[in-house]
Design a protein around this motif. Structure first.
Motif, PDB file in Angstrom:
ATOM      1  N   LEU A  21       0.808  -1.214   0.000  1.00 36.89           N
ATOM      2  CA  LEU A  21       0.000   0.000   0.000  1.00 36.89           C
ATOM      3  C   LEU A  21       0.844   1.269   0.000  1.00 36.89           C
ATOM      4  O   LEU A  21       0.429   2.297  -0.542  1.00 36.89           O
ATOM      5  N   SER A  22       2.041   1.206   0.582  1.00 40.01           N
ATOM      6  CA  SER A  22       2.818   2.436   0.754  1.00 40.01           C
ATOM      7  C   SER A  22       4.146   2.484   0.008  1.00 40.01           C
ATOM      8  O   SER A  22       4.706   3.566  -0.169  1.00 40.01           O
ATOM      9  N   GLU A  23       4.640   1.365  -0.432  1.00 35.46           N
ATOM     10  CA  GLU A  23       5.976   1.321  -1.052  1.00 35.46           C
ATOM     11  C   GLU A  23       6.065   2.207  -2.291  1.00 35.46           C
ATOM     12  O   GLU A  23       5.230   2.139  -3.190  1.00 35.46           O
ATOM     13  N   ASP A  27       2.890  10.239  -1.601  1.00 35.82           N
ATOM     14  CA  ASP A  27       1.679  10.928  -1.174  1.00 35.82           C
ATOM     15  C   ASP A  27       1.115  10.368   0.136  1.00 35.82           C
ATOM     16  O   ASP A  27       0.127  10.867   0.644  1.00 35.82           O
ATOM     17  N   VAL A  28       1.734   9.342   0.676  1.00 37.91           N
ATOM     18  CA  VAL A  28       1.276   8.734   1.926  1.00 37.91           C
ATOM     19  C   VAL A  28       2.071   9.321   3.082  1.00 37.91           C
ATOM     20  O   VAL A  28       3.277   9.133   3.171  1.00 37.91           O
ATOM     21  N   GLY A  29       1.377  10.031   3.965  1.00 41.05           N
ATOM     22  CA  GLY A  29       2.019  10.597   5.143  1.00 41.05           C
ATOM     23  C   GLY A  29       1.683   9.820   6.409  1.00 41.05           C
ATOM     24  O   GLY A  29       2.362   9.937   7.419  1.00 41.05           O
ATOM     25  N   GLY A  30       0.617   9.017   6.335  1.00 43.10           N
ATOM     26  CA  GLY A  30       0.209   8.211   7.474  1.00 43.10           C
ATOM     27  C   GLY A  30      -0.492   6.950   7.005  1.00 43.10           C
ATOM     28  O   GLY A  30      -1.268   6.975   6.057  1.00 43.10           O
ATOM     29  N   LEU A  31      -0.176   5.862   7.673  1.00 42.75           N
ATOM     30  CA  LEU A  31      -0.798   4.574   7.360  1.00 42.75           C
ATOM     31  C   LEU A  31      -1.303   3.984   8.671  1.00 42.75           C
ATOM     32  O   LEU A  31      -0.521   3.653   9.562  1.00 42.75           O
ATOM     33  N   ALA A  32      -2.625   3.914   8.806  1.00 41.99           N
ATOM     34  CA  ALA A  32      -3.243   3.360  10.021  1.00 41.99           C
ATOM     35  C   ALA A  32      -3.654   1.924   9.746  1.00 41.99           C
ATOM     36  O   ALA A  32      -4.072   1.591   8.640  1.00 41.99           O
ATOM     37  N   THR A  74      -5.473   8.031   0.328  1.00 41.49           N
ATOM     38  CA  THR A  74      -4.621   7.748  -0.834  1.00 41.49           C
ATOM     39  C   THR A  74      -4.533   6.243  -1.088  1.00 41.49           C
ATOM     40  O   THR A  74      -4.000   5.827  -2.107  1.00 41.49           O
ATOM     41  N   GLY A  75      -5.056   5.457  -0.160  1.00 40.98           N
ATOM     42  CA  GLY A  75      -5.069   4.006  -0.325  1.00 40.98           C
ATOM     43  C   GLY A  75      -5.877   3.355   0.783  1.00 40.98           C
ATOM     44  O   GLY A  75      -6.047   3.929   1.859  1.00 40.98           O
ATOM     45  N   CYS A  76      -6.387   2.159   0.489  1.00 44.26           N
ATOM     46  CA  CYS A  76      -7.195   1.441   1.465  1.00 44.26           C
ATOM     47  C   CYS A  76      -7.160  -0.050   1.128  1.00 44.26           C
ATOM     48  O   CYS A  76      -7.311  -0.429  -0.038  1.00 44.26           O
ATOM     49  N   THR A  77      -6.963  -0.868   2.142  1.00 46.36           N
ATOM     50  CA  THR A  77      -6.993  -2.324   1.992  1.00 46.36           C
ATOM     51  C   THR A  77      -7.878  -2.903   3.087  1.00 46.36           C
ATOM     52  O   THR A  77      -7.721  -2.534   4.256  1.00 46.36           O
ATOM     53  N   VAL A  78      -8.794  -3.778   2.697  1.00 51.71           N
ATOM     54  CA  VAL A  78      -9.611  -4.513   3.653  1.00 51.71           C
ATOM     55  C   VAL A  78      -9.551  -5.990   3.261  1.00 51.71           C
ATOM     56  O   VAL A  78      -9.927  -6.351   2.149  1.00 51.71           O
ATOM     57  N   ILE A  79      -9.051  -6.803   4.179  1.00 52.17           N
ATOM     58  CA  ILE A  79      -9.014  -8.249   3.979  1.00 52.17           C
ATOM     59  C   ILE A  79      -9.759  -8.885   5.140  1.00 52.17           C
ATOM     60  O   ILE A  79      -9.435  -8.623   6.304  1.00 52.17           O
ATOM     61  N   GLU A  89      -4.989 -16.451  15.375  1.00 54.86           N
ATOM     62  CA  GLU A  89      -4.920 -16.159  13.938  1.00 54.86           C
ATOM     63  C   GLU A  89      -5.665 -14.866  13.622  1.00 54.86           C
ATOM     64  O   GLU A  89      -6.605 -14.485  14.323  1.00 54.86           O
ATOM     65  N   GLY A  90      -5.253 -14.211  12.538  1.00 51.82           N
ATOM     66  CA  GLY A  90      -5.895 -12.988  12.098  1.00 51.82           C
ATOM     67  C   GLY A  90      -7.244 -13.253  11.470  1.00 51.82           C
ATOM     68  O   GLY A  90      -7.405 -14.225  10.724  1.00 51.82           O
ATOM     69  N   ILE A  91      -8.192 -12.366  11.770  1.00 53.37           N
ATOM     70  CA  ILE A  91      -9.529 -12.437  11.172  1.00 53.37           C
ATOM     71  C   ILE A  91      -9.689 -11.350  10.113  1.00 53.37           C
ATOM     72  O   ILE A  91     -10.179 -11.603   9.024  1.00 53.37           O
ATOM     73  N   VAL A  92      -9.284 -10.125  10.471  1.00 53.27           N
ATOM     74  CA  VAL A  92      -9.517  -9.000   9.580  1.00 53.27           C
ATOM     75  C   VAL A  92      -8.312  -8.053   9.612  1.00 53.27           C
ATOM     76  O   VAL A  92      -7.677  -7.873  10.655  1.00 53.27           O
ATOM     77  N   LEU A  93      -8.019  -7.479   8.444  1.00 56.32           N
ATOM     78  CA  LEU A  93      -6.970  -6.466   8.314  1.00 56.32           C
ATOM     79  C   LEU A  93      -7.582  -5.252   7.632  1.00 56.32           C
ATOM     80  O   LEU A  93      -8.198  -5.381   6.567  1.00 56.32           O
ATOM     81  N   VAL A  94      -7.427  -4.093   8.267  1.00 54.85           N
ATOM     82  CA  VAL A  94      -7.869  -2.827   7.686  1.00 54.85           C
ATOM     83  C   VAL A  94      -6.670  -1.898   7.641  1.00 54.85           C
ATOM     84  O   VAL A  94      -6.006  -1.680   8.658  1.00 54.85           O
ATOM     85  N   LEU A  95      -6.393  -1.383   6.459  1.00 52.28           N
ATOM     86  CA  LEU A  95      -5.321  -0.399   6.275  1.00 52.28           C
ATOM     87  C   LEU A  95      -5.910   0.836   5.610  1.00 52.28           C
ATOM     88  O   LEU A  95      -6.651   0.715   4.627  1.00 52.28           O
ATOM     89  N   ALA A  96      -5.581   2.001   6.142  1.00 50.49           N
ATOM     90  CA  ALA A  96      -6.040   3.260   5.571  1.00 50.49           C
ATOM     91  C   ALA A  96      -4.836   4.187   5.449  1.00 50.49           C
ATOM     92  O   ALA A  96      -4.155   4.453   6.440  1.00 50.49           O
ATOM     93  N   ALA A  97      -4.587   4.656   4.232  1.00 47.51           N
ATOM     94  CA  ALA A  97      -3.455   5.545   3.973  1.00 47.51           C
ATOM     95  C   ALA A  97      -3.978   6.914   3.554  1.00 47.51           C
ATOM     96  O   ALA A  97      -4.967   7.025   2.828  1.00 47.51           O
ATOM     97  N   SER A  98      -3.295   7.952   4.039  1.00 53.07           N
ATOM     98  CA  SER A  98      -3.658   9.318   3.706  1.00 53.07           C
ATOM     99  C   SER A  98      -2.408  10.185   3.806  1.00 53.07           C
ATOM    100  O   SER A  98      -1.388   9.760   4.344  1.00 53.07           O
ATOM    101  N   ALA A  99      -2.518  11.396   3.308  1.00 52.31           N
ATOM    102  CA  ALA A  99      -1.412  12.329   3.421  1.00 52.31           C
ATOM    103  C   ALA A  99      -1.194  12.740   4.880  1.00 52.31           C
ATOM    104  O   ALA A  99      -0.083  13.102   5.261  1.00 52.31           O
ATOM    105  N   HIS A 100      -2.250  12.642   5.694  1.00 50.59           N
ATOM    106  CA  HIS A 100      -2.184  13.108   7.072  1.00 50.59           C
ATOM    107  C   HIS A 100      -2.690  12.040   8.037  1.00 50.59           C
ATOM    108  O   HIS A 100      -3.610  11.286   7.729  1.00 50.59           O
ATOM    109  N   ARG A 101      -2.104  12.010   9.233  1.00 47.46           N
ATOM    110  CA  ARG A 101      -2.411  10.953  10.205  1.00 47.46           C
ATOM    111  C   ARG A 101      -3.859  10.953  10.663  1.00 47.46           C
ATOM    112  O   ARG A 101      -4.445   9.893  10.866  1.00 47.46           O
ATOM    113  N   ALA A 102      -4.455  12.125  10.865  1.00 44.09           N
ATOM    114  CA  ALA A 102      -5.826  12.176  11.380  1.00 44.09           C
ATOM    115  C   ALA A 102      -6.788  11.453  10.446  1.00 44.09           C
ATOM    116  O   ALA A 102      -7.625  10.664  10.887  1.00 44.09           O
ATOM    117  N   ALA A 103      -6.667  11.701   9.167  1.00 44.76           N
ATOM    118  CA  ALA A 103      -7.556  11.048   8.198  1.00 44.76           C
ATOM    119  C   ALA A 103      -7.319   9.544   8.181  1.00 44.76           C
ATOM    120  O   ALA A 103      -8.270   8.756   8.111  1.00 44.76           O
TER     121      ALA A 103
END
Length: 153
Positions: A21-23, A27-32, A74-79, A89-103
């Motif tokens: 998502l970020s490599e 434009d990615v300043g924060g990845l939650a 700027t990006g989003c992944t949901v698995i 074991e993992g059930i769910v992965l949520v990734l949210a990328a934006s230029a700023h951490r708050a978003a």
């Protein structure tokens, strides 16, 4: 931005998904991130998740589209996994990328709250003693999701 949405039986690799998502992105300043794990509450042997293929992915797509409309992502992944999942074991992965951490942080919270209450999954708990039971919806999950229904400032 084209969100990545997957419903799968296989475990996910959170580090690989974050890198994808970020490599190479400037434009990615924060990845939650949020990773939901299967707990071993009360002798739980496994959690079995069922879904309707196609319907579930469309519902997740609508949730992601709402996040994209509310925040400058700027990006989003949901698995989300289905099938038999053991404790740890993992059930769910949520990734949210934006230029700023708050978003990134806010949208990640929104995504997991709405996934928990609005994505069509059916959960059954299997216990070590051979018993099993369907998991009922929880009022606390509904309350967490409802906070996103209020108008944003």
């Amino acid at each position: 931005m084209e969100p990545r949405i997957r419903v799968q039986e296989e475990p996910f690799d959170a580090a690989a998904e974050m890198a994808a998502l970020s490599e190479g992105r400037t434009d990615v300043g924060g990845l939650a991130s949020f990773i939901g794990l299967c707990r071993a509450d009360d002798g739980l042997a496994a959690l079995v998740l069922e879904h309707y293929p196609g319907m579930t992915e469309r519902a997740i797509g609508r949730i992601v589209a709402e996040a994209v409309e509310r925040w400058p992502l700027t990006g989003c992944t949901v698995i989300h996994r289905v099938g038999r999942i053991r404790p740890g074991e993992g059930i769910v992965l949520v990734l949210a990328a934006s230029a700023h951490r708050a978003a990134a942080l806010e949208s990640c919270g929104f995504l997991i709250d709405w996934l928990k209450t609005r994505a069509p999954f059916w959960k059954r708990e299997e216990f070590a003693d051979g018993d099993d039971r369907w998991v009922e919806a929880r009022d606390t999950d509904d309350a967490a999701a409802a906070r996103w229904d209020a108008p944003r400032p």
